[in-house]
Design a protein around this motif. Structure first.
Motif, short mmCIF file in Angstrom:
data_model
loop_
_atom_site.label_atom_id
_atom_site.label_comp_id
_atom_site.label_asym_id
_atom_site.label_seq_id
_atom_site.Cartn_x
_atom_site.Cartn_y
_atom_site.Cartn_z
N ALA A 68 0.83 -1.20 0.00
CA ALA A 68 0.00 0.00 0.00
C ALA A 68 0.87 1.25 0.00
N LYS A 69 1.95 1.22 0.77
CA LYS A 69 2.88 2.36 0.80
C LYS A 69 3.47 2.58 -0.57
N GLU A 70 3.87 1.50 -1.22
CA GLU A 70 4.43 1.61 -2.57
C GLU A 70 3.39 2.17 -3.53
N LEU A 71 2.17 1.75 -3.38
CA LEU A 71 1.09 2.24 -4.22
C LEU A 71 0.90 3.74 -4.02
N LEU A 72 0.92 4.18 -2.79
CA LEU A 72 0.77 5.61 -2.52
C LEU A 72 1.93 6.42 -3.09
N GLU A 73 3.13 5.87 -3.02
CA GLU A 73 4.29 6.55 -3.60
C GLU A 73 4.12 6.69 -5.11
N LEU A 74 3.62 5.64 -5.74
CA LEU A 74 3.38 5.71 -7.19
C LEU A 74 2.30 6.74 -7.50
N ALA A 75 1.29 6.80 -6.68
CA ALA A 75 0.23 7.78 -6.89
C ALA A 75 0.76 9.20 -6.73
N GLU A 76 1.63 9.40 -5.74
CA GLU A 76 2.24 10.72 -5.56
C GLU A 76 3.11 11.10 -6.75
N VAL A 103 -3.19 2.56 -10.85
CA VAL A 103 -3.42 2.91 -9.45
C VAL A 103 -4.84 2.55 -9.04
N LYS A 104 -5.78 2.85 -9.91
CA LYS A 104 -7.17 2.52 -9.60
C LYS A 104 -7.33 1.00 -9.44
N GLU A 105 -6.74 0.26 -10.35
CA GLU A 105 -6.82 -1.20 -10.26
C GLU A 105 -6.12 -1.72 -9.00
N SER A 106 -4.97 -1.14 -8.68
CA SER A 106 -4.24 -1.55 -7.47
C SER A 106 -5.04 -1.25 -6.22
N ARG A 107 -5.69 -0.09 -6.20
CA ARG A 107 -6.54 0.24 -5.04
C ARG A 107 -7.69 -0.73 -4.90
N GLN A 108 -8.28 -1.10 -6.02
CA GLN A 108 -9.37 -2.07 -5.96
C GLN A 108 -8.86 -3.41 -5.42
N LEU A 134 -3.97 -6.75 15.03
CA LEU A 134 -5.12 -7.39 14.39
C LEU A 134 -6.31 -6.43 14.35
N ARG A 135 -6.48 -5.63 15.40
CA ARG A 135 -7.58 -4.67 15.43
C ARG A 135 -7.40 -3.64 14.31
N GLN A 136 -6.17 -3.23 14.06
CA GLN A 136 -5.91 -2.28 12.97
C GLN A 136 -6.21 -2.91 11.61
N ILE A 137 -5.94 -4.21 11.48
CA ILE A 137 -6.24 -4.89 10.23
C ILE A 137 -7.74 -4.87 9.98
N VAL A 138 -8.50 -5.18 11.02
CA VAL A 138 -9.95 -5.30 10.88
C VAL A 138 -10.62 -3.93 10.78
N LEU A 139 -10.21 -2.96 11.57
CA LEU A 139 -10.92 -1.70 11.68
C LEU A 139 -10.27 -0.55 10.91
N ASP A 140 -9.17 -0.76 10.23
CA ASP A 140 -8.47 0.31 9.52
C ASP A 140 -9.39 0.92 8.46
N PRO A 141 -9.69 2.22 8.57
CA PRO A 141 -10.57 2.84 7.58
C PRO A 141 -9.85 3.04 6.25
N GLU A 142 -10.60 2.96 5.18
CA GLU A 142 -10.03 3.18 3.86
C GLU A 142 -10.12 4.66 3.53
N ASP A 143 -9.08 5.19 2.90
CA ASP A 143 -9.08 6.59 2.48
C ASP A 143 -9.45 6.64 1.00
N ASP A 144 -10.73 6.88 0.73
CA ASP A 144 -11.19 6.97 -0.66
C ASP A 144 -11.19 8.42 -1.13
N ASN A 145 -10.72 9.34 -0.31
CA ASN A 145 -10.74 10.75 -0.65
C ASN A 145 -9.64 11.13 -1.62
N GLU A 146 -8.64 10.30 -1.76
CA GLU A 146 -7.52 10.61 -2.63
C GLU A 146 -7.82 10.16 -4.03
N GLU A 147 -8.39 11.03 -4.81
CA GLU A 147 -8.69 10.73 -6.20
C GLU A 147 -7.58 11.27 -7.09
N LEU A 148 -7.26 10.53 -8.13
CA LEU A 148 -6.22 10.99 -9.06
C LEU A 148 -6.86 11.69 -10.23
#
Length: 148
Positions: A68-76, A103-108, A134-148
């Motif tokens: 995910a970090k790598e994906l965000l770097e590519l998006a940046e 990026v869109k496909e990777s996010r999906q 484990l709680r972070q895995i289950v409850l981690d919110p997704e950031d859909d606000n970052e649109e390219l």
């Protein structure tokens, strides 16, 4: 107390009826002890397998976070290119559109993997509420606000 038990177990010639009545109970006790030992071993094996599974889940979660970090770097990087002079160069614009699609496909894919990992953790019966990672895995919110 030990004397009647010894007489019952070894079938002494001077055994009383009460002492002879002890023998079936002693055998039951021994069988129960053996069963308990076997169940304790099975429980330990199950706990060891659970620990190994939790460890693998955490490793997979960390790997997913790295991706995910790598994906965000590519998006940046794509965003930086977008803000540059990509408007005048059709080749750069084409590359930018390709990157956006990737990026869109990777996010999906990430959302699917994240949802699957969350479902596995929740469905496994592991006490994920008490474990911070484990709680972070289950409850981690997704950031859909970052649109390219």
């Amino acid at each position: 107390m030990a004397n009647p038990i010894l007489k019952a177990v070894h079938n002494s010639t001077q055994i009383t009826p009460i002492e002879s009545d002890l023998l079936p109970h002693i055998r039951e006790r021994d069988a129960a002890s053996s069963t308990f030992a076997n169940k304790s071993t099975e429980l330990r094996d199950t706990i060891d397998a659970l620990t190994a599974t939790e460890s693998q889940t955490l490793r997979a979660s960390r790997r997913n976070a790295e991706l995910a970090k790598e994906l965000l770097e590519l998006a940046e990087e794509a965003e930086r290119r977008k803000k540059g002079d990509a408007g005048s160069d059709p080749e750069l614009q084409s590359q930018l559109e390709t990157l956006r699609a990737e990026v869109k496909e990777s996010r999906q894919k990430w959302r699917v993997m994240k949802g699957t990992a969350s479902a596995v953790v929740v469905g496994s019966g592991v006490d994920w509420v008490r474990d911070e990672e484990l709680r972070q895995i289950v409850l981690d919110p997704e950031d859909d606000n970052e649109e390219l």
